[in-house]
Scaffold this motif. Structure first.
Motif, short mmCIF file in Angstrom:
data_model
loop_
_atom_site.label_atom_id
_atom_site.label_comp_id
_atom_site.label_asym_id
_atom_site.label_seq_id
_atom_site.Cartn_x
_atom_site.Cartn_y
_atom_site.Cartn_z
N ARG A 57 1.59 -30.75 -37.75
CA ARG A 57 1.89 -30.28 -36.40
C ARG A 57 1.46 -28.82 -36.36
NH1 ARG A 57 5.11 -33.08 -39.10
NH2 ARG A 57 6.16 -34.96 -38.35
N ILE A 58 0.48 -28.49 -35.53
CA ILE A 58 -0.11 -27.15 -35.63
C ILE A 58 0.50 -26.14 -34.66
CG2 ILE A 58 -2.26 -28.08 -36.55
CD1 ILE A 58 -3.55 -27.43 -33.80
N ALA A 59 1.40 -26.57 -33.78
CA ALA A 59 2.12 -25.66 -32.89
C ALA A 59 1.16 -24.72 -32.15
CB ALA A 59 3.19 -24.88 -33.67
N SER A 60 1.38 -23.40 -32.25
CA SER A 60 0.68 -22.47 -31.36
C SER A 60 -0.76 -22.19 -31.71
CB SER A 60 1.45 -21.15 -31.28
OG SER A 60 2.62 -21.32 -30.52
N ILE A 61 -1.28 -22.73 -32.81
CA ILE A 61 -2.74 -22.62 -32.96
C ILE A 61 -3.43 -23.71 -32.14
CG2 ILE A 61 -2.66 -21.36 -35.13
CD1 ILE A 61 -3.42 -23.94 -36.59
N TRP A 367 -4.45 -17.12 -34.31
CA TRP A 367 -3.02 -17.02 -34.01
C TRP A 367 -2.23 -17.72 -35.11
CZ3 TRP A 367 -0.39 -13.54 -32.26
CH2 TRP A 367 0.86 -13.70 -31.64
N VAL A 368 -0.91 -17.75 -34.93
CA VAL A 368 0.00 -18.43 -35.84
C VAL A 368 0.80 -19.47 -35.07
CG1 VAL A 368 0.20 -16.41 -37.34
CG2 VAL A 368 1.87 -16.75 -35.51
N GLY A 369 1.30 -20.47 -35.77
CA GLY A 369 2.11 -21.52 -35.16
C GLY A 369 3.48 -21.60 -35.80
N GLY A 370 4.48 -21.84 -34.98
CA GLY A 370 5.86 -21.83 -35.45
C GLY A 370 6.22 -22.94 -36.41
N THR A 371 5.36 -23.92 -36.59
CA THR A 371 5.61 -24.96 -37.58
C THR A 371 5.07 -24.58 -38.96
OG1 THR A 371 3.58 -26.03 -36.79
CG2 THR A 371 5.68 -26.88 -35.94
#
Length: 413
Positions: A57-61, A367-371
């Motif tokens: 799950r890549i979230a915010s990327i 960017w970074v992702g919260g997962t």
């Protein structure tokens, strides 16, 4: 690049083999040279090892991909950057704005101008997360819209979601402040309405299929669930600010790991609301294909270092330039420092403008992702870096795992 491989192995050994993260995959690519290292397991039980083709799950990327989809519609002539979004999102035709950011949610004034497409892309539409999570208007984003850590099966369908958004006041006037996250979800709805088709279909046809991103989407089909990792958070759960911030960053937190989502959980079927802000699943090689497209100035990569394949292009060079150029003022960057750490923001991702840390390179975009994910492109060195892990972050600050990964990739240039 043996030095790089050794460095990546040391990072993964520290945080995965001997550390708190069950599994992770790290990728650094320069041109056609790709180094990928994987460590750990898909779950805490150790039932199967993490591999290069593991799905996360890549979230915010997801955000840069959503921004690229918006730019496709601009290039199609279906929408323009200075267009008011109310043409397609009538729910935002007459937005209200809290009188001051700390005002009660019923102390509002009219917006002084319409929200535009460019406002959404640059995160200056007036909706989103500021540095202060205690502001009254923020509670409505978290409670009513379920902004925060991705939970795809718990969010209302797009039309209902937009109706709810219309009742929430803007935190700032359009164009006056950078605010995190919500604008990407609004972009996802806007893309679907302009294109006249669901967001998953548009992304699949216009981005994933041309780039060969075969494992990227809003759900994992049954035949691929054996490659889908479990998703965890540190227990006990983090404080309200960490959770509210979408888990975008933070340290390792305290307590053991708690299961948030198993392979047969929320991503095993398409959601009612496909989140442009953080709803995608993917692999390191799929994001690499997207990153190479950006490095190639919008050309479809076709497994090469960028450029075009048989004259085909995904985006124009101008669209890529707009995506990867900082659009913020110094004051906006300073106000967003909790998230941006002194850097700027393009369309869908941060843009490095200052060499604050060893890994910061002018023009670096991503960017970074919260997962527990991060992905960047570095045009000056022709580099793509991707790190996928499976433990939720506890706040807006990238954790040591990411920082050490970035440091390793940068020092091997």
């Amino acid at each position: 690049m043996s030095e790089l491989r050794e460095g990546l192995d040391k990072v993964l050994e520290k945080y995965v083999t001997d550390g708190p993260v069950p599994g992770a995959v790290a990728l650094v690519a320069r041109g056609d040279q790709v180094d990928v290292r994987a460590a750990g397991f898909a779950d805490v039980e150790g039932t199967s090892p993490v591999a290069r083709d593991s799905i996360f799950r890549i979230a915010s990327i997801s955000k840069p991909i959503t921004a690229a989809a918006m730019m496709l519609l601009v290039e199609d002539g279906r929408i323009a950057l200075d267009d008011p979004v109310a043409t397609w999102l009538p729910e935002l035709a007459s937005p209200k704005v809290v009188r001051t950011p700390s005002s009660p949610v019923d102390d509002v004034v009219p917006a002084v101008r319409p929200i535009t497409v460019a406002d959404l892309l640059s995160f200056r539409a007036g909706y989103g997360f500021p540095a202060d999570f205690a502001l009254p208007a923020l509670a409505l984003l978290f409670n009513d819209l379920r902004q925060g850590p991705p939970q795809p099966q718990l969010v209302a369908p797009p039309d209902e979601w937009m109706a709810t958004l219309a009742r929430i006041p803007l935190l700032h006037q359009p164009g006056e402040a950078w605010l995190y996250n919500t604008a990407s979800d609004i972009q996802g709805v806007l893309i679907a309405r302009v294109a006249g088709r669901p967001l998953p279909e548009f992304l699949a046809e216009r981005i994933f299929e041309p780039l060969g991103m075969t494992d990227t989407g809003f759900a994992v089909p049954a035949e691929k669930l054996d490659r889908f990792v479990s998703y965890y958070r540190h227990g006990p759960a983090g404080d309200a600010a960490g959770g509210a911030g979408g888990g975008e960053g933070g340290g390792t937190g305290g307590g053991g790991l708690e299961l948030v989502d198993a392979p047969d959980g929320q991503w095993s079927r398409l959601p009612a609301f496909p989140s442009g802000a953080g709803g995608l699943v993917s692999t390191v090689d799929d994001w690499l294909a997207f990153g190479r497209m950006l490095l190639g100035g919008g050309g479809t990569a076709g497994g090469s270092a960028g450029g075009t394949t048989a004259g085909r292009r995904l985006l124009s060079e101008e669209s890529v330039r707009l995506m990867t150029t900082d659009h913020l003022t110094r004051a906006e960057r300073e106000a967003g420092a909790l998230f941006l750490e002194g850097q700027g923001w393009g369309y869908g991702g941060s843009v490095d403008i200052e060499p604050i840390d060893p890994w910061n390179v002018r023009g670096r975009y991503g960017w970074v992702g919260g997962t527990g994910t991060t992905a960047h492109v570095v045009p000056s060195t022709g580099t793509v870096t991707v790190l996928l892990s499976q433990v939720a972050m506890t706040g807006p600050t990238p954790p040591d795992l990411m920082r050490d990964f970035w440091r390793c990739a940068a020092t091997s240039d």
